[in-house]
Motif scaffolding. Structure first.
Motif, mmCIF file in Angstrom:
data_model
loop_
_atom_site.group_PDB
_atom_site.id
_atom_site.type_symbol
_atom_site.label_atom_id
_atom_site.label_comp_id
_atom_site.label_asym_id
_atom_site.label_seq_id
_atom_site.Cartn_x
_atom_site.Cartn_y
_atom_site.Cartn_z
ATOM 1 N N ARG A 1 26.905 50.435 45.573
ATOM 2 C CA ARG A 1 26.983 49.021 45.219
ATOM 3 C C ARG A 1 27.821 48.859 43.958
ATOM 4 N N THR A 2 28.741 47.918 44.000
ATOM 5 C CA THR A 2 29.660 47.690 42.886
ATOM 6 C C THR A 2 29.700 46.204 42.566
ATOM 7 N N ASP A 3 29.699 45.876 41.277
ATOM 8 C CA ASP A 3 29.753 44.473 40.864
ATOM 9 C C ASP A 3 31.140 43.897 41.130
ATOM 10 N N GLU A 4 31.157 42.638 41.536
ATOM 11 C CA GLU A 4 32.420 41.957 41.805
ATOM 12 C C GLU A 4 33.346 42.006 40.591
ATOM 13 N N ALA A 5 32.770 41.870 39.392
ATOM 14 C CA ALA A 5 33.574 41.864 38.162
ATOM 15 C C ALA A 5 34.368 43.160 37.996
ATOM 16 N N GLU A 6 33.809 44.280 38.435
ATOM 17 C CA GLU A 6 34.525 45.556 38.335
ATOM 18 C C GLU A 6 35.761 45.558 39.218
ATOM 19 N N PHE A 7 35.607 45.013 40.436
ATOM 20 C CA PHE A 7 36.748 44.924 41.337
ATOM 21 C C PHE A 7 37.820 44.002 40.761
ATOM 22 N N VAL A 8 37.390 42.835 40.270
ATOM 23 C CA VAL A 8 38.333 41.846 39.733
ATOM 24 C C VAL A 8 39.138 42.442 38.580
ATOM 25 N N GLU A 9 38.463 43.149 37.683
ATOM 26 C CA GLU A 9 39.147 43.763 36.540
ATOM 27 C C GLU A 9 40.211 44.756 37.019
ATOM 28 N N ALA A 10 39.850 45.597 37.986
ATOM 29 C CA ALA A 10 40.786 46.594 38.503
ATOM 30 C C ALA A 10 41.928 45.939 39.275
ATOM 31 N N PHE A 11 41.610 44.950 40.120
ATOM 32 C CA PHE A 11 42.636 44.277 40.917
ATOM 33 C C PHE A 11 43.627 43.566 40.003
ATOM 34 N N ASP A 12 43.113 42.819 39.024
ATOM 35 C CA ASP A 12 43.994 42.093 38.107
ATOM 36 C C ASP A 12 44.840 43.064 37.292
ATOM 37 N N GLY A 13 44.252 44.239 37.003
ATOM 38 C CA GLY A 13 45.002 45.256 36.259
ATOM 39 C C GLY A 13 46.219 45.748 37.042
ATOM 40 N N VAL A 14 46.048 46.022 38.322
ATOM 41 C CA VAL A 14 47.186 46.519 39.107
ATOM 42 C C VAL A 14 48.179 45.396 39.421
ATOM 43 N N LEU A 15 47.694 44.179 39.420
ATOM 44 C CA LEU A 15 48.596 43.044 39.690
ATOM 45 C C LEU A 15 49.297 42.568 38.418
ATOM 46 N N GLY A 16 48.900 43.140 37.277
ATOM 47 C CA GLY A 16 49.541 42.792 36.019
ATOM 48 C C GLY A 16 49.149 41.416 35.505
ATOM 49 N N GLN A 17 47.921 41.016 35.778
ATOM 50 C CA GLN A 17 47.453 39.690 35.318
ATOM 51 C C GLN A 17 46.605 39.814 34.086
#
Length: 76
Positions: free
Chosen positions: A60-76
């Protein structure tokens, strides 16, 4: 319990991140599962355009962890 989180993220990042679902029982995806080191569900991998695993999560993973990683690779 992860399904609503993942589907929500898929909607949020549509057109920017491709979501691929790997069923542990689907032999057709065995080569990709082996390449990623897929061991069991739920397990998540963030892979960049070059095919490199940027980050992975198990269980189980918190949504916030995914968002942080996704935004990081997208350069946001």
């Amino acid at each position: 319990a992860m399904k609503p989180v993942v589907h929500g993220l898929e909607d949020r990042y549509e057109g920017r991140i491709d979501f691929v679902y790997l069923d542990i029982d689907d032999d057709a995806t065995a080569p990709l599962k082996e390449q990623l080191g897929f061991r069991g569900q739920p397990q998540f991998f963030l892979v960049d355009a070059a095919g490199n695993t940027v980050q992975s999560w198990r269980g189980r993973t918190d949504e916030a962890e995914f968002v942080e990683a996704f935004d990081g690779v997208l350069g946001q």
